[in-house]
Scaffold this motif. Structure first.
Motif, PDB file in Angstrom:
ATOM      1  N   MET A  96       0.827  -1.209   0.000  1.00 45.77           N
ATOM      2  CA  MET A  96       0.000   0.000   0.000  1.00 45.77           C
ATOM      3  C   MET A  96       0.862   1.260   0.000  1.00 45.77           C
ATOM      4  SD  MET A  96      -3.202   0.608  -0.250  1.00 45.77           S
ATOM      5  CE  MET A  96      -3.881   2.232  -0.579  1.00 45.77           C
ATOM      6  N   VAL A  97       2.084   1.164   0.513  1.00 45.82           N
ATOM      7  CA  VAL A  97       3.003   2.308   0.471  1.00 45.82           C
ATOM      8  C   VAL A  97       3.330   2.648  -0.975  1.00 45.82           C
ATOM      9  CG1 VAL A  97       5.340   3.081   1.049  1.00 45.82           C
ATOM     10  CG2 VAL A  97       3.953   1.893   2.757  1.00 45.82           C
ATOM     11  N   ALA A  98       3.662   1.635  -1.761  1.00 45.94           N
ATOM     12  CA  ALA A  98       3.965   1.868  -3.179  1.00 45.94           C
ATOM     13  C   ALA A  98       2.746   2.419  -3.916  1.00 45.94           C
ATOM     14  CB  ALA A  98       4.443   0.575  -3.831  1.00 45.94           C
ATOM     15  N   LYS A  99       1.576   1.851  -3.653  1.00 39.95           N
ATOM     16  CA  LYS A  99       0.357   2.331  -4.327  1.00 39.95           C
ATOM     17  C   LYS A  99       0.077   3.795  -3.980  1.00 39.95           C
ATOM     18  CE  LYS A  99      -1.974  -2.169  -4.539  1.00 39.95           C
ATOM     19  NZ  LYS A  99      -3.092  -2.989  -4.011  1.00 39.95           N
ATOM     20  N   THR A 100       0.267   4.138  -2.726  1.00 38.48           N
ATOM     21  CA  THR A 100       0.033   5.513  -2.283  1.00 38.48           C
ATOM     22  C   THR A 100       0.979   6.472  -2.986  1.00 38.48           C
ATOM     23  OG1 THR A 100      -0.723   4.734  -0.117  1.00 38.48           O
ATOM     24  CG2 THR A 100      -0.030   7.033  -0.265  1.00 38.48           C
ATOM     25  N   PRO A 184     -12.160  -0.307   5.023  1.00 34.81           N
ATOM     26  CA  PRO A 184     -12.529   0.590   3.921  1.00 34.81           C
ATOM     27  C   PRO A 184     -11.744   1.903   3.932  1.00 34.81           C
ATOM     28  CG  PRO A 184     -14.492  -0.296   5.002  1.00 34.81           C
ATOM     29  CD  PRO A 184     -13.332  -0.669   5.856  1.00 34.81           C
ATOM     30  N   GLN A 185     -11.123   2.244   5.065  1.00 35.25           N
ATOM     31  CA  GLN A 185     -10.388   3.500   5.178  1.00 35.25           C
ATOM     32  C   GLN A 185      -8.905   3.373   4.830  1.00 35.25           C
ATOM     33  OE1 GLN A 185     -11.907   4.011   9.379  1.00 35.25           O
ATOM     34  NE2 GLN A 185     -11.896   6.162   8.761  1.00 35.25           N
ATOM     35  N   GLN A 186      -8.479   2.179   4.426  1.00 35.13           N
ATOM     36  CA  GLN A 186      -7.042   1.946   4.242  1.00 35.13           C
ATOM     37  C   GLN A 186      -6.389   2.957   3.304  1.00 35.13           C
ATOM     38  OE1 GLN A 186      -5.765  -1.639   2.129  1.00 35.13           O
ATOM     39  NE2 GLN A 186      -4.091  -1.895   3.585  1.00 35.13           N
ATOM     40  N   ALA A 187      -6.897   3.085   2.096  1.00 36.08           N
ATOM     41  CA  ALA A 187      -6.276   3.982   1.108  1.00 36.08           C
ATOM     42  C   ALA A 187      -6.276   5.420   1.609  1.00 36.08           C
ATOM     43  CB  ALA A 187      -7.007   3.875  -0.228  1.00 36.08           C
ATOM     44  N   GLU A 188      -7.389   5.834   2.199  1.00 37.16           N
ATOM     45  CA  GLU A 188      -7.504   7.202   2.708  1.00 37.16           C
ATOM     46  C   GLU A 188      -6.470   7.476   3.798  1.00 37.16           C
ATOM     47  OE1 GLU A 188     -10.527   9.691   5.647  1.00 37.16           O
ATOM     48  OE2 GLU A 188     -11.251   7.864   4.664  1.00 37.16           O
ATOM     49  N   LYS A 189      -6.277   6.531   4.714  1.00 39.59           N
ATOM     50  CA  LYS A 189      -5.377   6.744   5.842  1.00 39.59           C
ATOM     51  C   LYS A 189      -3.910   6.696   5.412  1.00 39.59           C
ATOM     52  CE  LYS A 189      -8.380   7.582   9.011  1.00 39.59           C
ATOM     53  NZ  LYS A 189      -8.422   8.912   9.664  1.00 39.59           N
ATOM     54  N   TYR A 190      -3.573   5.847   4.442  1.00 43.62           N
ATOM     55  CA  TYR A 190      -2.197   5.843   3.923  1.00 43.62           C
ATOM     56  C   TYR A 190      -1.889   7.158   3.205  1.00 43.62           C
ATOM     57  CZ  TYR A 190      -0.787   1.115   5.136  1.00 43.62           C
ATOM     58  OH  TYR A 190      -0.412  -0.004   5.840  1.00 43.62           O
ATOM     59  N   THR A 191      -2.860   7.646   2.451  1.00 48.05           N
ATOM     60  CA  THR A 191      -2.685   8.936   1.780  1.00 48.05           C
ATOM     61  C   THR A 191      -2.514  10.048   2.805  1.00 48.05           C
ATOM     62  OG1 THR A 191      -3.969   8.225  -0.134  1.00 48.05           O
ATOM     63  CG2 THR A 191      -3.767  10.596   0.212  1.00 48.05           C
ATOM     64  N   GLU A 192      -3.335  10.023   3.837  1.00 48.16           N
ATOM     65  CA  GLU A 192      -3.272  11.034   4.894  1.00 48.16           C
ATOM     66  C   GLU A 192      -1.902  11.033   5.580  1.00 48.16           C
ATOM     67  OE1 GLU A 192      -5.271  10.834   9.144  1.00 48.16           O
ATOM     68  OE2 GLU A 192      -6.775  11.332   7.628  1.00 48.16           O
ATOM     69  N   ARG A 193      -1.388   9.832   5.900  1.00 50.15           N
ATOM     70  CA  ARG A 193      -0.090   9.771   6.569  1.00 50.15           C
ATOM     71  C   ARG A 193       1.024  10.218   5.633  1.00 50.15           C
ATOM     72  NH1 ARG A 193      -0.932  10.732   9.828  1.00 50.15           N
ATOM     73  NH2 ARG A 193      -1.992   9.040  10.906  1.00 50.15           N
ATOM     74  N   SER A 194       0.958   9.804   4.380  1.00 47.27           N
ATOM     75  CA  SER A 194       1.977  10.227   3.413  1.00 47.27           C
ATOM     76  C   SER A 194       1.996  11.745   3.267  1.00 47.27           C
ATOM     77  CB  SER A 194       1.715   9.568   2.059  1.00 47.27           C
ATOM     78  OG  SER A 194       2.710   9.925   1.120  1.00 47.27           O
ATOM     79  N   LEU A 195       0.827  12.361   3.225  1.00 51.80           N
ATOM     80  CA  LEU A 195       0.749  13.821   3.082  1.00 51.80           C
ATOM     81  C   LEU A 195       1.246  14.531   4.336  1.00 51.80           C
ATOM     82  CD1 LEU A 195      -2.621  14.266   1.158  1.00 51.80           C
ATOM     83  CD2 LEU A 195      -0.306  14.671   0.288  1.00 51.80           C
ATOM     84  N   GLN A 196       0.973  13.953   5.501  1.00 56.38           N
ATOM     85  CA  GLN A 196       1.506  14.550   6.731  1.00 56.38           C
ATOM     86  C   GLN A 196       3.034  14.533   6.707  1.00 56.38           C
ATOM     87  OE1 GLN A 196       1.093  12.328  10.365  1.00 56.38           O
ATOM     88  NE2 GLN A 196       2.164  13.894  11.563  1.00 56.38           N
TER      89      GLN A 196
END
Length: 210
Positions: A96-100, A184-196
Motif C-alpha cells: 500500500m506504500v507503493a500504491k500511495t 474501507p479506510q485503508q487507502a484514505e489513511k495511507y494517503t493522509e499519513r503520506s501527506l503529513q
C-alpha cells in the motif's frame, strides 16, 4: 520567500505545492526543530547530510519518510542529502506504500520480487531512483557513521536506545497507518499519513538557509 526548484514529476510537484505548512502545530514544529537544526548545521559547514529514517519493520513510515525527505531536499535544492531507511528488523515494504506513492506521482518499478521486494522509486526523470526495500537500520546498505538517526515510530524509539554510529538521534514519531489495513479506510489513511510526512519534511527543507 521563493525557492529554486528542481524538475519533479508534475503530479509530485502539484502535491508539494498543495501542502499547507500552517497545519503543523507549534508543538509539532518544536519536534521537527532538531532535524531542521541538524540539516542546517551540515549545510552551513558544507558537509554531506545523511539521514537514516527508522521504524520497527521498515515497511511503512520509514519508507514514506525516506522518500519524501529525498524528494523535499531535491525540490528545495538542498544539496548533498542522502536518505536511507531501516528497521529494528527486516520485513518488506508494504504494497500500500507503493500504491500511495504512485497515486501521488512517483514512478515505481520492481527490481526484484519475493517476500522483501526491491523497488526503484523515481521522483524526477533525471535523478537517480531511491532504492526501496526492508532492511535493519544497521545493514551494510545504510551509512555506518556520520548520520542522523530519525526514529519515526515510538516502538523503535523505545526499542533502540542507542544507534551505533549516529551523530544525532531524533525522535519524530508518526502514527502507523497499519491500524487501517483491511478496512474501507485503508487507502484514505495511507494517503493522509503520506501527506503529513510530506508536509513536515517539506517544511523542514523549506526553512534551510543555503
Amino acid at each position: 520567500m521563493t525557492f529554486a526548484k528542481s524538475k519533479l514529476f508534475t503530479e509530485i510537484e502539484k502535491t508539494i505545492v498543495a501542502l499547507d505548512f500552517s497545519t503543523i502545530s507549534i508543538a509539532r514544529k518544536n519536534q521537527l526543530q532538531p532535524l531542521l537544526d541538524f540539516i542546517q548545521s551540515k549545510v552551513a559547514s558544507n558537509q554531506d547530510i545523511r539521514l537514516n529514517l527508522i521504524c520497527t519493520h521498515n515497511s511503512r513510515r520509514s519508507h514514506l519518510s525516506q522518500i519524501w525527505a529525498q524528494t523535499a531536499a531535491n525540490y528545495y535544492q538542498i544539496k548533498n542529502v542522502y536518505c536511507y531507511s531501516g528497521g529494528t528488523e527486516a520485513t518488506g515494504m508494504f504494497p500500500m506504500v507503493a500504491k500511495t506513492l504512485i497515486n501521488q506521482g512517483f514512478e515505481i518499478s520492481t527490481i526484484a520480487e519475493g517476500d522483501n521486494p526491491i523497488y526503484a522509486i523515481k521522483f524526477s526523470e533525471n535523478e537517480a531512483p531511491i532504492i526501496g526495500f526492508s532492511k535493519k537500520y544497521d545493514a551494510a546498505f545504510n551509512p555506518q557513521n556520520e548520520f542522523a538517526a530519525i526514529m519515526t515510530c515510538t516502538h523503535a524509539d523505545g526499542a533502540c536506545p542507542y544507534i551505533a554510529g549516529a551523530e544525532k538521534r531524533i525522535s519524530l514519531p508518526f502514527e502507523d497507518p497499519k491500524a487501517f489495513d483491511n478496512t474501507p479506510q485503508q487507502a484514505e489513511k495511507y494517503t493522509e499519513r503520506s501527506l503529513q510526512i510530506a508536509t513536515e519534511l517539506c517544511y523542514i527543507f523549506s526553512q534551510i538557509k543555503k
